[in-house]
Write an enzyme that holds these catalytic residues in place. Structure first.
Site, short mmCIF file in Angstrom:
data_model
loop_
_atom_site.label_atom_id
_atom_site.label_comp_id
_atom_site.label_asym_id
_atom_site.label_seq_id
_atom_site.Cartn_x
_atom_site.Cartn_y
_atom_site.Cartn_z
N GLU A 81 -28.31 35.98 -9.21
CA GLU A 81 -26.84 35.86 -9.07
C GLU A 81 -26.29 37.26 -9.23
O GLU A 81 -26.02 37.70 -10.34
CB GLU A 81 -26.29 34.95 -10.17
CG GLU A 81 -26.72 33.51 -10.06
CD GLU A 81 -25.94 32.73 -9.00
OE1 GLU A 81 -24.93 33.26 -8.48
OE2 GLU A 81 -26.33 31.60 -8.72
N CYS A 108 -17.40 38.57 -10.75
CA CYS A 108 -18.24 38.74 -9.55
C CYS A 108 -17.47 38.26 -8.33
O CYS A 108 -17.74 38.69 -7.21
CB CYS A 108 -19.54 37.99 -9.72
SG CYS A 108 -19.32 36.30 -10.21
P1 NAD Z 1 -26.13 44.59 -15.25
O1 NAD Z 1 -26.96 44.48 -14.02
O2 NAD Z 1 -25.88 45.93 -15.81
O3 NAD Z 1 -26.79 43.72 -16.43
C1 NAD Z 1 -26.97 42.34 -16.31
C2 NAD Z 1 -28.10 41.89 -17.23
O4 NAD Z 1 -29.34 42.37 -16.70
C3 NAD Z 1 -28.01 42.44 -18.65
O5 NAD Z 1 -28.41 41.44 -19.57
C4 NAD Z 1 -29.00 43.58 -18.63
O6 NAD Z 1 -29.51 43.90 -19.90
C5 NAD Z 1 -30.08 43.02 -17.72
N1 NAD Z 1 -30.96 44.00 -17.08
C6 NAD Z 1 -30.61 45.19 -16.57
N2 NAD Z 1 -31.70 45.79 -16.03
C7 NAD Z 1 -32.73 44.95 -16.19
C8 NAD Z 1 -34.13 44.99 -15.84
N3 NAD Z 1 -34.66 46.03 -15.21
N4 NAD Z 1 -34.90 43.93 -16.15
C9 NAD Z 1 -34.37 42.85 -16.77
N5 NAD Z 1 -33.08 42.77 -17.14
C10 NAD Z 1 -32.27 43.80 -16.85
O7 NAD Z 1 -24.74 43.84 -14.93
P2 NAD Z 1 -23.42 43.78 -15.81
O8 NAD Z 1 -22.73 45.09 -15.75
O9 NAD Z 1 -23.69 43.17 -17.13
O10 NAD Z 1 -22.58 42.70 -14.97
C11 NAD Z 1 -21.81 43.02 -13.83
C12 NAD Z 1 -22.55 42.65 -12.57
O11 NAD Z 1 -22.93 41.27 -12.61
C13 NAD Z 1 -21.65 42.78 -11.34
O12 NAD Z 1 -22.40 43.32 -10.30
C14 NAD Z 1 -21.25 41.34 -11.04
O13 NAD Z 1 -20.87 41.12 -9.72
C15 NAD Z 1 -22.51 40.62 -11.40
N6 NAD Z 1 -22.28 39.21 -11.67
C16 NAD Z 1 -22.72 38.31 -10.75
C17 NAD Z 1 -22.48 36.97 -10.96
C18 NAD Z 1 -22.93 35.94 -9.96
O14 NAD Z 1 -22.95 34.77 -10.32
N7 NAD Z 1 -23.27 36.30 -8.75
C19 NAD Z 1 -21.81 36.52 -12.12
C20 NAD Z 1 -21.39 37.48 -13.03
C21 NAD Z 1 -21.63 38.83 -12.80
#
Ligand code: NAD
Length: 502
Positions: free
Chosen positions: A262, A296
């Protein structure tokens, strides 16, 4: 320490790992949770070490063996009670979201409500994990499919919906018979700890003391990486940026695991000259600045017919000029801060790049103070590179169009494919938007915003958004394993496709 935090079980220093009510661990690095509104520390969280992670996942594996045997409606009853616990604590949990993440209180409480709604949905679902029965081609044979629990599963969540995304995943997976292991964003660990405490209490009341619902606070690089490589977790559901999804999907695929992705969106609204602007304006403004542009599904692009461009822009500027930006706890505020200084820098960089790539700044875009910014409206000539990028901040690109084909092309010509919308009273335009040549997104809305999805539908998007689906409809199927069963109740061995092997 504020009283409502104490009531939620938050301490000055909190262990960040849990596999049961009195089973909390955390002796790794300490992170300080910061209030984005004033930059002040709220509390500290001790992340889990690799050894503690192992211990927690071992507990989840053990618990799965028993939890999967509990009848699904009984699991549903426990999930219903988790929802009741969230109802009792809705006010405090909503305030915690606002304190730690920065969205306005109305949205904070709305997010808790979303998790509550998910518990109700999941409880009902627990009696509806249906399989189909098929007509066998062989006489005296019966064929059907059944759905079994999948295993301990990993849930990785983003900072911007610190409780709702847990609800979409964990509550559904629990009724499916899985045991979720949750890694929240390290920007909002207190929200996760408060939720874990509520779950622990309910599970313990039902005699489930260990491993059914687990928490592993840690960074993506460390704990996230352990999870994606962990073959004990057959499914990883990951919500976050496209960059994170690219890493997670490869890591999980390498061990032939399953993932639900997602990821980021770049959502557009087509505003036809036949739109009802009175219906449009509140939807557009909330869609663009709600959660300070950190949803998002935030509206990032408005693709507007030339004929009404000027009137739309003037109404937008008027609305933006009267927005109350400030303390998200204050009832009058409609937009709180961005989550941290990095988010502010990203926004300022994107505004600058947009201007360099042919944009005209129509309103806002300045940093006010701390993490507070003015939402920006920028007119753009088309899908230049910055417009094709998701900047997680309140920047609205206005892109004019002349004919509907051009609008559709602009709409779809970005890498992401999460949510989309059209405002029009023209039936043909609306139906074209919904047709196979129309919106290429996972969500397509008519005369409503791209943001603010209901839980009853499957939520997720296409292309770089990752293809995953969560929450309602039949999204539950991704959390279970399908088994096709064929039974020969006759007295003859028969092969399929009429093969004669006698
Ligand atoms: P992010 O990608 O920085 O982090 C999200 C999660 O992934 C965190 O828990 C982080 O620790 C983890 N993570 C990061 N790198 C990783 C790796 N290599 N391996 C495993 N886990 C890892 O995102 P964010 O800044 O917390 O959130 C914003 C983003 O999330 C935006 O792009 C937004 O559009 C997206 N988002 C999407 C949805 C959806 O349903 N499509 C919903 C909410 C947010």
């Amino acid at each position: 320490m504020k009283r409502f935090l104490k009531e939620l079980g938050i301490e000055d220093i909190n262990p960040g790992g849990s596999y049961g009510i009195d089973r909390w661990v955390g002796s790794g690095d300490t992170v300080t949770s910061i209030n984005p509104s004033d930059g002040e520390p709220i509390a500290k969280v001790q992340l889990v070490t690799t050894e503690e992670y192992e211990k927690i996942v071992d507990a989840s594996v053990r618990a799965f063996k028993a939890w999967r045997l509990e009848p699904a409606p009984k699991r549903g009853e426990i999930v219903r009670e988790i929802g009741l616990k969230l109802r009792e604590r809705k006010e405090g949990l909503g305030r915690l979201i606002t304190l730690e993440m920065g969205k306005i209180l109305e949205e904070g409480k709305g997010e808790v409500q979303e998790a509550i709604d998910m518990s109700d949905f999941a409880c009902g679902l627990s009696r509806q994990l249906y399989g189909l029965t098929m007509a066998s081609e062989r006489p005296n044979h019966r064929m059907y499919e059944q759905w079994h629990p999948l295993g301990p599963i990993g849930i990785i969540t983003s900072f911007n919906f610190p409780m709702a995304v847990w609800g979409w995943n964990a509550l559904v997976s629990l009724v499916c018979g899985d045991t979720p292991v949750w890694k929240p964003s390290t920007k909002v660990p207190l929200c996760a700890i408060a939720i874990q405490k509520a779950c622990n209490e309910v599970l313990c009341e039902h005699g489930w003391e260990e491993g059914v619902s687990c928490l592993v606070c840690g960074t993506g690089r460390e704990v996230g990486d352990l999870m994606t490589k962990d073959a004990r977790l057959p499914l990883i559901s990951a919500t976050g940026s496209v960059a994170m999804g690219r890493k997670v999907s490869v890591s999980v695929a390498e061990r032939l695991g399953r993932s639900i992705l997602e990821l980021g969106g770049n959502n557009a609204l087509i505003v036809s000259e036949k739109a009802d602007l009175d219906v449009l304006m509140p939807a557009l403004v909330f869609g663009a600045i709600g959660t300070a542009g950190q949803r998002c599904t935030t509206i990032r692009r408005v693709i507007v017919h030339e004929e009404i461009k000027e009137i739309l822009i003037s109404r937008l500027i008027k609305a933006y000029s009267s927005l109350r930006i400030g303390d998200p706890m204050d009832k009058e505020t409609v937009m709180g801060p961005l989550v941290d200084p990095q988010a502010v820098a990203n926004m300022q960089g994107a505004v600058q790049t947009a201007l360099e790539q042919g944009g005209t700044l129509l309103h806002g875009g300045r940093r006010i103070s701390g993490n507070f910014v003015e939402p920006a409206i920028i007119e753009m000539p088309g899908n230049v590179p910055i417009v094709c990028t998701e900047t997680f901040a309140p920047i609205l690109y206005v892109i004019p169009y002349d004919d509907f084909d051009e609008a559709l092309a602009l709409h779809n010509d970005v890498p992401q494919g999460l949510s989309s919308g059209i405002f029009s009273k023209d039936l043909e335009e609306v139906e074209r938007f919904l047709s196979v040549e129309g919106s290429d997104c996972g969500i397509a809305n008519v005369n409503i915003s791209t943001s603010g999805a209901e839980i009853g539908g499957a939520f997720g998007g296409e292309k770089d958004t990752g293809g995953g689906r969560e929450a309602g409809s039949d999204a539950w199927k991704a959390y279970m394993r399908r088994q096709t069963v064929t039974i020969n109740w006759g007295r003859k061995a028969q092969l399929s496709q009429g093969i004669d092997f006698s």
